[in-house]
Design an enzyme around this catalytic site. Structure first.
Site, PDB file in Angstrom:
ATOM      1  N   ASN A 173      -3.794   6.541  -1.848  1.00  0.00           N
ATOM      2  CA  ASN A 173      -3.648   6.458  -0.399  1.00  0.00           C
ATOM      3  C   ASN A 173      -3.123   7.744   0.218  1.00  0.00           C
ATOM      4  O   ASN A 173      -3.441   8.055   1.362  1.00  0.00           O
ATOM      5  CB  ASN A 173      -2.746   5.276  -0.015  1.00  0.00           C
ATOM      6  CG  ASN A 173      -3.533   3.978  -0.017  1.00  0.00           C
ATOM      7  OD1 ASN A 173      -4.761   4.002  -0.070  1.00  0.00           O
ATOM      8  ND2 ASN A 173      -2.839   2.860   0.023  1.00  0.00           N
TER       9      ASN A 173
ATOM     10  N   SER B 124       0.826  -1.219   0.000  1.00  0.00           N
ATOM     11  CA  SER B 124       0.000   0.000   0.000  1.00  0.00           C
ATOM     12  C   SER B 124       0.851   1.256   0.000  1.00  0.00           C
ATOM     13  O   SER B 124       0.354   2.340  -0.302  1.00  0.00           O
ATOM     14  CB  SER B 124      -0.853   0.068   1.252  1.00  0.00           C
ATOM     15  OG  SER B 124      -1.548  -1.104   1.454  1.00  0.00           O
TER      16      SER B 124
HETATM   17  N1  LIG Z   1      -6.060  -4.599   3.069  1.00  0.00           N
HETATM   18  C1  LIG Z   1      -6.032  -3.554   2.233  1.00  0.00           C
HETATM   19  O1  LIG Z   1      -6.941  -2.705   2.211  1.00  0.00           O
HETATM   20  C2  LIG Z   1      -4.897  -3.409   1.245  1.00  0.00           C
HETATM   21  C3  LIG Z   1      -5.114  -2.685   0.059  1.00  0.00           C
HETATM   22  C4  LIG Z   1      -4.076  -2.589  -0.887  1.00  0.00           C
HETATM   23  C5  LIG Z   1      -2.848  -3.159  -0.623  1.00  0.00           C
HETATM   24  N2  LIG Z   1      -2.657  -3.846   0.550  1.00  0.00           N
HETATM   25  C6  LIG Z   1      -1.332  -4.433   0.768  1.00  0.00           C
HETATM   26  O2  LIG Z   1      -1.421  -5.816   0.467  1.00  0.00           O
HETATM   27  C7  LIG Z   1      -0.496  -6.538   1.292  1.00  0.00           C
HETATM   28  C8  LIG Z   1      -1.265  -7.621   2.041  1.00  0.00           C
HETATM   29  O3  LIG Z   1      -2.263  -7.005   2.817  1.00  0.00           O
HETATM   30  P1  LIG Z   1      -3.523  -7.836   3.355  1.00  0.00           P
HETATM   31  O4  LIG Z   1      -4.501  -6.839   3.836  1.00  0.00           O
HETATM   32  O5  LIG Z   1      -3.924  -8.867   2.355  1.00  0.00           O
HETATM   33  O6  LIG Z   1      -2.842  -8.548   4.620  1.00  0.00           O
HETATM   34  P2  LIG Z   1      -3.355  -9.837   5.413  1.00  0.00           P
HETATM   35  O7  LIG Z   1      -2.749  -9.726   6.773  1.00  0.00           O
HETATM   36  O8  LIG Z   1      -4.823 -10.026   5.275  1.00  0.00           O
HETATM   37  O9  LIG Z   1      -2.645 -11.057   4.621  1.00  0.00           O
HETATM   38  C9  LIG Z   1      -1.272 -11.256   4.578  1.00  0.00           C
HETATM   39  C10 LIG Z   1      -1.042 -12.750   4.357  1.00  0.00           C
HETATM   40  O10 LIG Z   1       0.332 -12.937   4.083  1.00  0.00           O
HETATM   41  C11 LIG Z   1       0.743 -14.116   4.731  1.00  0.00           C
HETATM   42  N3  LIG Z   1       2.193 -14.060   4.899  1.00  0.00           N
HETATM   43  C12 LIG Z   1       2.913 -13.348   5.793  1.00  0.00           C
HETATM   44  N4  LIG Z   1       4.238 -13.543   5.576  1.00  0.00           N
HETATM   45  C13 LIG Z   1       4.333 -14.390   4.513  1.00  0.00           C
HETATM   46  C14 LIG Z   1       5.428 -14.950   3.813  1.00  0.00           C
HETATM   47  N5  LIG Z   1       6.687 -14.700   4.165  1.00  0.00           N
HETATM   48  N6  LIG Z   1       5.150 -15.789   2.772  1.00  0.00           N
HETATM   49  C15 LIG Z   1       3.879 -16.065   2.419  1.00  0.00           C
HETATM   50  N7  LIG Z   1       2.799 -15.552   3.054  1.00  0.00           N
HETATM   51  C16 LIG Z   1       3.035 -14.723   4.089  1.00  0.00           C
HETATM   52  C17 LIG Z   1      -0.036 -14.163   6.030  1.00  0.00           C
HETATM   53  O11 LIG Z   1      -0.124 -15.482   6.534  1.00  0.00           O
HETATM   54  C18 LIG Z   1      -1.392 -13.604   5.576  1.00  0.00           C
HETATM   55  O12 LIG Z   1      -2.275 -14.646   5.190  1.00  0.00           O
HETATM   56  C19 LIG Z   1       0.172  -5.510   2.198  1.00  0.00           C
HETATM   57  O13 LIG Z   1       1.388  -5.119   1.625  1.00  0.00           O
HETATM   58  C20 LIG Z   1      -0.818  -4.352   2.194  1.00  0.00           C
HETATM   59  O14 LIG Z   1      -0.179  -3.109   2.406  1.00  0.00           O
HETATM   60  C21 LIG Z   1      -3.643  -3.992   1.484  1.00  0.00           C
END
Ligand SMILES: NC(=O)c1ccc[n+]([C@@H]2O[C@H](COP(=O)([O-])OP(=O)(O)OC[C@H]3O[C@@H](n4cnc5c(N)ncnc54)[C@H](O)[C@@H]3O)[C@@H](O)[C@H]2O)c1
Length: 290
Positions: A192, A120
């Protein structure tokens, strides 16, 4: 480059839906997570969403079945990324974790493979030097929830080649998503930065006691015609997600204004992360499905 296989690393709120977009577009798609439970939940949630799409006639049952045939779930990063032409990383928003994942991917994937981060906030130049292929590293920033939100910010750093940026743009279009190319890096990108400015101001007004969060949401919806207020949106996307983003920004700028606010920190410490835990600023009764 002829992309056939896409790997998505991290099967959380973002990763599972990005993988589904890819599978729906006809790519062989490998979704990987460290945790088997995350993959099980991803499967269950995607089945529910796709069943709804079929019921609403957004897709045919055949298209749904084909998409699931294209989609593979694994905890093994080698199995997921070993043959991938493009990898989209969607693990937790922590720079050191992302750098480790990229360094590992660099060892596993073929030499032509493009590595994109869905972060993000984190610009890919902070990650690219963990690999031996900085020219093939870029940001592909999807919005939550990816199966609904039709926008992707593709960010080209100085290290990113034109071909890589072009490939990322083309893939977005194949995934049926509107992509916008940022020619220059900036932490938090465009959407963002605008959103955080609004959320920061909303939080300052709430913490200053000028109005409660419900009324701030109401004013934002009614007077500014936003479909959802800033506190409702924090609950929807996950208060912890915003918290990590602010921590990352503070680490980059050192500006106390970028630090997570007192309220956000308290919510995260209390495990009140929004809809996903059943309580954030608002209460959702039982734990809500992502
Ligand atoms: N949630 C949002 O609104 C949003 C929007 C856009 C971008 N993002 C970005 O997307 C990314 C993920 O966010 P999210 O909300 O899906 O998080 P989340 O916490 O829902 O999911 C993250 C997942 O990654 C897994 N994980 C952690 N370390 C790992 C590794 N080394 N190898 C494989 N899997 C691993 C965890 O087990 C978890 O299932 C972040 O960088 C976040 O900034 C989030």
């Amino acid at each position: 480059m002829n992309v056939k296989t896409i790997a998505v690393i991290g099967a959380g709120s973002m990763g599972h839906q990005i993988a589904m977009l890819s599978a729906l577009a006809g790519y062989k798609t490998n979704l990987q997570d460290l945790k088997n439970e995350a993959l099980e939940k991803a499967k269950l949630d995607l089945t529910k969403i796709m069943d709804k799409w079929v019921a609403k006639e957004k897709i045919t049952i055949e298209a749904k079945d084909q998409a699931f045939e294209n989609l593979f779930f694994t905890t093994d990063i080698r199995e997921a990324a070993g043959q991938a032409d493009l990898v989209i990383e969607a693990v937790v928003e922590k720079l050191e974790v992302k750098r480790e994942v990229f360094a590992e991917l660099d060892q596993i994937v073929p030499s032509h493979t493009v590595l994109a981060t869905n972060s993000s906030t984190i610009v890919s130049s902070l990650i690219a030097d963990a690999t031996s292929r900085p020219d093939k590293v870029c940001n592909m920033h999807f919005f939550f929830p990816p199966l609904v939100m039709d926008c992707v910010e593709v960010v080209k750093g100085e290290h990113t080649s034109d071909q890589t940026a072009q490939l990322a743009m083309e893939i977005c279009s194949q995934l049926n998503r509107t992509a916008v190319l940022l020619q220059k890096e900036i932490s938090g990108f465009i959407a963002n930065r605008i959103l955080f400015a609004i959320q920061k101001e909303a939080m300052a007004l709430y913490e200053g006691g000028y109005a409660n969060y419900k009324d701030i949401d109401k004013i934002t919806r009614k007077a500014l015609s936003h479909p959802i207020g800033p506190f409702e949106l924090m609950d929807l996307s996950g208060i912890d997600v915003g918290y990590y983003v602010m921590q990352q920004q503070y680490a980059e700028t050192g500006d106390p204004k970028d630090k997570p606010s007192k309220t956000i920190t308290e919510k995260v410490e209390a495990g009140e992360l929004g809809r996903k835990t059943g309580k954030g600023f608002y209460e959702y009764g039982t734990k809500v499905n992502r």
